[in-house]
Design an enzyme around this catalytic site. Structure first.
Site, PDB file in Angstrom:
ATOM      1  N   SER A 131       0.862  -1.185   0.000  1.00  0.00           N
ATOM      2  CA  SER A 131       0.000   0.000   0.000  1.00  0.00           C
ATOM      3  C   SER A 131       0.892   1.226   0.000  1.00  0.00           C
ATOM      4  O   SER A 131       1.995   1.198   0.567  1.00  0.00           O
ATOM      5  CB  SER A 131      -0.891   0.016   1.248  1.00  0.00           C
ATOM      6  OG  SER A 131      -1.514   1.278   1.401  1.00  0.00           O
ATOM      7  N   TYR A 143      -1.754  -0.370  10.443  1.00  0.00           N
ATOM      8  CA  TYR A 143      -1.847  -0.733   9.029  1.00  0.00           C
ATOM      9  C   TYR A 143      -0.588  -0.283   8.283  1.00  0.00           C
ATOM     10  O   TYR A 143       0.019  -1.061   7.530  1.00  0.00           O
ATOM     11  CB  TYR A 143      -3.087  -0.091   8.424  1.00  0.00           C
ATOM     12  CG  TYR A 143      -3.284  -0.367   6.951  1.00  0.00           C
ATOM     13  CD1 TYR A 143      -3.852  -1.561   6.523  1.00  0.00           C
ATOM     14  CD2 TYR A 143      -2.902   0.568   5.993  1.00  0.00           C
ATOM     15  CE1 TYR A 143      -4.037  -1.817   5.170  1.00  0.00           C
ATOM     16  CE2 TYR A 143      -3.087   0.321   4.640  1.00  0.00           C
ATOM     17  CZ  TYR A 143      -3.645  -0.866   4.237  1.00  0.00           C
ATOM     18  OH  TYR A 143      -3.821  -1.124   2.891  1.00  0.00           O
TER      19      TYR A 143
END
Length: 232
Positions: A131, A143
């Site tokens: 990501s 995350y």
């Protein structure tokens, strides 16, 4: 099995994973993992129910399913499954942090090593779906940390497996997927700038056919789609 090369995609029942599965259908024998039921998957795709928040159990289940299906080699192992919580650093408790790290990072480490013999037998490639948040993202600390860990894992495995197994990491930019709602993130007007999942899958599939060890799908990809006449 059809005799086509075999690909396994984790998190293949929704979002980018499902869209990518439809891109590879017809050119690969597919196995997809997910926690839910098998719905909307490409015809003839094998489904392996596995909860990556329990990495050891999931790795056992996935390896056993491949062996039961008499799969001895993988052309592509796409570790795409991901989860996260949109919250400030002080708002995530230990269980929330642990789940994010287990699904996004610990399961990827275990599956990469557990399925390495299948990749080596198939002259295959490990594709890690990271990501753009790996560089740091406010209100998603666990995350972001897990995706930064994937970048480190890719570098390590590239050195460890040099000449044996290909390793690639692809960092998608903002994409419209069910993960946002699950994470508690409401992008508002910004969502208009997000890639649709099928457009992101197109870019990932294209990059998987290159020798680039790492790639980011952002503005350049959007411009390329606009110039080619594709909506994004």
């Amino acid at each position: 099995m059809s005799g086509l090369p075999t690909a396994l995609i984790t998190g293949g029942t929704s979002g980018i994973g499902l869209a990518l599965a439809h891109r590879l259908a017809g050119t690969h024998d597919l196995f997809l993992t997910g926690r839910g039921e098998r719905t909307g998957l490409p015809k003839d795709a094998g489904f392996i129910k596995a909860d990556l928040s329990m990495p050891g159990e999931a790795a056992d289940r996935i390896e056993a399913a491949l062996r039961q299906a008499d799969v001895g080699a993988l052309s592509k192992l796409v570790l795409n499954a991901g989860t996260g919580t949109y919250a400030a650093v002080g708002a995530e408790d230990a269980a929330m942090i642990r789940r994010t790290l287990d699904v996004n990072l610990a399961a990827s480490v275990l599956l990469a090593h557990r399925l390495a013999p299948f990749l080596e037998a198939g002259g295959g490639r490990l594709v890690l779906i990271g990501s753009v948040a790996y560089k740091g993202s406010g209100n998603m600390p666990a995350y972001a940390a897990s995706k930064a860990g994937l970048a480190g894992l890719a570098r390590s495995l590239r050195a460890e497996w040099s000449g044996r197994i290909g390793v690639q990491i692809i960092h998608p930019g903002p994409t419209r997927t069910p993960m946002h709602e699950k994470a508690g993130y409401v992008p508002g007007r910004l969502e208009r700038l997000f890639f649709p999942a099928d457009a992101m899958a197109d870019e990932i599939a294209r990059l998987m056919e290159t020798d680039r060890p790492r790639a980011t799908v952002m503005i350049g990809a959007r411009l390329r789609r606009l110039l080619s006449g594709k909506a994004s």
